[in-house]
Write an enzyme that holds these catalytic residues in place. Structure first.
Site, PDB file in Angstrom:
ATOM      1  N   ASP A  82      96.671  55.502 105.479  1.00 24.47           N
ATOM      2  CA  ASP A  82      95.882  54.549 106.255  1.00 24.47           C
ATOM      3  C   ASP A  82      95.650  55.104 107.667  1.00 24.47           C
ATOM      4  O   ASP A  82      96.602  55.499 108.348  1.00 24.47           O
ATOM      5  CB  ASP A  82      96.669  53.231 106.317  1.00 24.47           C
ATOM      6  N   ASP A 104      90.291  58.791 110.021  1.00 25.42           N
ATOM      7  CA  ASP A 104      89.657  57.805 110.889  1.00 25.42           C
ATOM      8  C   ASP A 104      89.170  58.498 112.161  1.00 25.42           C
ATOM      9  O   ASP A 104      89.921  58.681 113.113  1.00 25.42           O
ATOM     10  CB  ASP A 104      90.664  56.691 111.225  1.00 25.42           C
ATOM     11  N   HIS A 180      91.677  44.252 114.120  1.00 27.99           N
ATOM     12  CA  HIS A 180      93.029  44.520 113.607  1.00 27.99           C
ATOM     13  C   HIS A 180      94.095  43.616 114.232  1.00 27.99           C
ATOM     14  O   HIS A 180      94.093  43.380 115.440  1.00 27.99           O
ATOM     15  CB  HIS A 180      93.445  45.961 113.944  1.00 27.99           C
ATOM     16  N   ASN A 231      92.047  45.726 103.299  1.00 33.83           N
ATOM     17  CA  ASN A 231      93.343  46.114 103.870  1.00 33.83           C
ATOM     18  C   ASN A 231      94.060  44.892 104.437  1.00 33.83           C
ATOM     19  O   ASN A 231      93.479  44.144 105.230  1.00 33.83           O
ATOM     20  CB  ASN A 231      93.127  47.106 105.010  1.00 33.83           C
ATOM     21  N   VAL A 232      95.316  44.755 104.057  1.00 32.08           N
ATOM     22  CA  VAL A 232      96.118  43.612 104.507  1.00 32.08           C
ATOM     23  C   VAL A 232      97.443  44.139 105.062  1.00 32.08           C
ATOM     24  O   VAL A 232      98.186  44.802 104.339  1.00 32.08           O
ATOM     25  CB  VAL A 232      96.419  42.649 103.331  1.00 32.08           C
TER      26      VAL A 232
HETATM   27  O1  G3H Z   1      94.503  49.377 108.067  1.00 29.56           O
HETATM   28  C1  G3H Z   1      95.113  48.296 107.983  1.00 29.56           C
HETATM   29  C2  G3H Z   1      94.433  47.050 108.180  1.00 29.56           C
HETATM   30  O2  G3H Z   1      93.162  47.163 108.609  1.00 29.56           O
HETATM   31  C3  G3H Z   1      95.205  45.803 108.294  1.00 29.56           C
HETATM   32  O3  G3H Z   1      94.700  44.861 109.218  1.00 29.56           O
HETATM   33  O4  G3H Z   1      96.853  43.993 110.083  1.00 29.56           O
HETATM   34  O5  G3H Z   1      94.732  42.805 110.512  1.00 29.56           O
HETATM   35  O6  G3H Z   1      95.697  42.837 108.222  1.00 29.56           O
HETATM   36  P1  G3H Z   1      95.551  43.538 109.522  1.00 29.56           P
HETATM   37 ZN    ZN Z   2      92.841  49.246 109.537  1.00 25.39          ZN
END
Ligand code: G3H
Ligand code: ZN
Length: 308
Positions: A82, A104, A180, A231-232
Site C-alpha cells: 500500500d 504512489d 485519508h 481500501n479500508v
Molecule cells: O491506503 C489505505 C487507505 O486509503 C485507507 O484509508 O484509513 O481512511 O480507511 P482510511
Molecule cells: Zn490510501
C-alpha cells in the site's frame, strides 16, 4: 491456497460490478480477523501492508503473516503493498513475494509519476505481478484539509487516460472526494467525476482510498461506476482499539493474559470486515473451487446496519 494476484480478482470485480475490500493489517490479530471474515463471507480479499505497518512489523514479517493466513484459506488472498514510496521498495516487495504492488507518485510532478510508475510496471509485469498507481492526490485528514483543497487535488479524467496508456499500470487509485484517515464517514464522493474517469479508462479497475471517511451510500454508488477495490484502514483500527479498551475495563486489573483482551479486538475487526464485504457486494463471489464467480451479475449491495 497460495496467494493470488490482484489482476484476476479485480477484473472479475469490474465485470461483476462489485468491489474487493483491501484491508490494512498491522498485527497478527488483524490479519487473522480479515482472513476469517473472508472465509465466512466466501469473499476474495486483499490484505495490504502500509508504510506504517512496514515500520511497525517489518516488511518480511508483515508479508509472512499474510502468507501464513492465506495458506490455510480456501478463498483468494492477495498480498498488496500500500502506497509504495519508491522504485526500490517495490522491488523489495517483489522479492518478498507480494502479489500486488503500488507505486504512489501522486506527490511527484506528473512526468516523474509517469516515469517511475512505468519502470515499476515494466519489471513487475515481467514477474507476472500487477501494479496500482495513483493520480490526483488523496489528502490526509491530519493536515486539516479544506473542501477546496480536496477538490483541487481530484483526478483529471483526460490525464487518467494518458497516464494509464503511458505507464501500463493495472489499476488506478483516483482522488474523487475522500480523505485519508477521517474519524467518521461524512464525505460524499464526486460520482460524476468517477463516471468520467471510468468512461476514459473503462478497462482499468479504479481504486478508492480513504474509505473510512466516506458515506456508505456513496461507496455503493461508486462501485456501480468502476470502483473495484476499496481500501479500508482507519475504521479497522478504531474497532480494534475500542474493543481493547472495553475488555481492559471489563476484566479485573490483575488479569495479565493479553490474549484475553485481544480476542475481543480480533472479533470486532472481523465484524467490520464482514460488514464491508457485504456492502461492497464481494460476499459469496467465491465458488467452491476457490475462484471468483465469473457469472456474478450486478449485485445489490447491503447497506443495512452501519455499526462499523
Ligand atoms: O491506503 C489505505 C487507505 O486509503 C485507507 O484509508 O484509513 O481512511 O480507511 P482510511
Ligand atoms: Zn490510501
Amino acid at each position: 491456497m497460495p496467494l493470488v494476484t490482484s489482476k484476476e480478482i479485480l477484473q472479475a470485480a469490474l465485470e461483476g460490478h462489485f468491489a474487493v475490500g483491501a484491508f490494512n493489517a498491522n498485527n497478527m490479530e488483524q490479519v487473522q480477523a480479515i482472513v476469517d471474515a473472508a472465509l465466512e463471507e466466501r469473499a476474495p480479499v486483499i490484505l495490504q501492508v502500509s508504510q506504517g505497518a512496514i515500520r511497525y512489523a517489518g516488511l518480511e514479517f508483515a508479508a509472512a503473516m499474510v502468507k501464513a493466513a492465506a495458506a490455510e484459506a480456501d478463498v483468494p488472498v492477495v498480498l498488496h503493498l500500500d502506497h509504495g514510496t519508491d522504485f526500490d521498495q517495490n522491488i523489495r516487495c517483489l522479492r518478498a513475494g507480494f502479489t500486488s504492488l503500488m507505486y504512489d507518485g501522486s506527490k511527484a510532478p506528473y512526468e516523474e509519476n509517469v516515469a517511475v510508475t512505468s519502470r515499476v510496471a515494466h519489471i513487475a509485469h515481467v514477474c507476472g505481478i500487477p501494479v496500482e498507481a495513483e493520480l490526483g492526490r488523496v489528502l490526509q485528514a491530519a493536515d486539516g484539509v479544506t473542501d477546496e483543497e480536496v477538490r483541487a487535488a481530484m483526478t483529471d479524467p483526460a490525464q487518467a487516460r494518458d497516464f494509464v496508456e503511458r505507464t501500463g499500470c493495472d489499476t488506478l487509485a483516483i482522488a474523487c472526494g475522500s480523505v485519508h484517515a477521517m474519524q467518521s464517514a461524512e464525505a460524499e464522493l464526486d460520482i460524476e467525476r468517477i463516471k468520467a474517469i471510468h468512461a476514459a479508462i473503462p478497462e482499468t479497475p479504479l481504486v478508492l482510498h480513504g474509505s473510512s471517511g466516506v458515506k456508505e451510500e456513496s461507496e455503493v454508488e461508486a462501485i456501480k461506476h468502476g470502483i473495484s477495490k476499496i481500501n479500508v484502514a482507519t475504521m479497522l483500527n478504531q474497532a480494534f482499539t475500542r474493543a481493547l479498551r472495553e475488555s481492559l475495563a471489563a476484566f479485573p486489573p490483575e488479569e495479565s493474559d493479553p490474549r484475553k483482551y485481544l480476542l475481543a479486538s480480533r472479533d470486532a475487526v472481523k465484524e467490520v470486515v464482514r460488514h464491508k464485504m457485504r456492502l461492497f457486494g464481494s460476499s459469496g463471489t467465491v465458488t467452491s473451487s476457490g475462484f471468483v464467480s465469473p457469472a456474478t451479475t450486478h449485485r445489490t449491495a447491503d447497506i443495512g446496519g452501519t455499526e462499523a
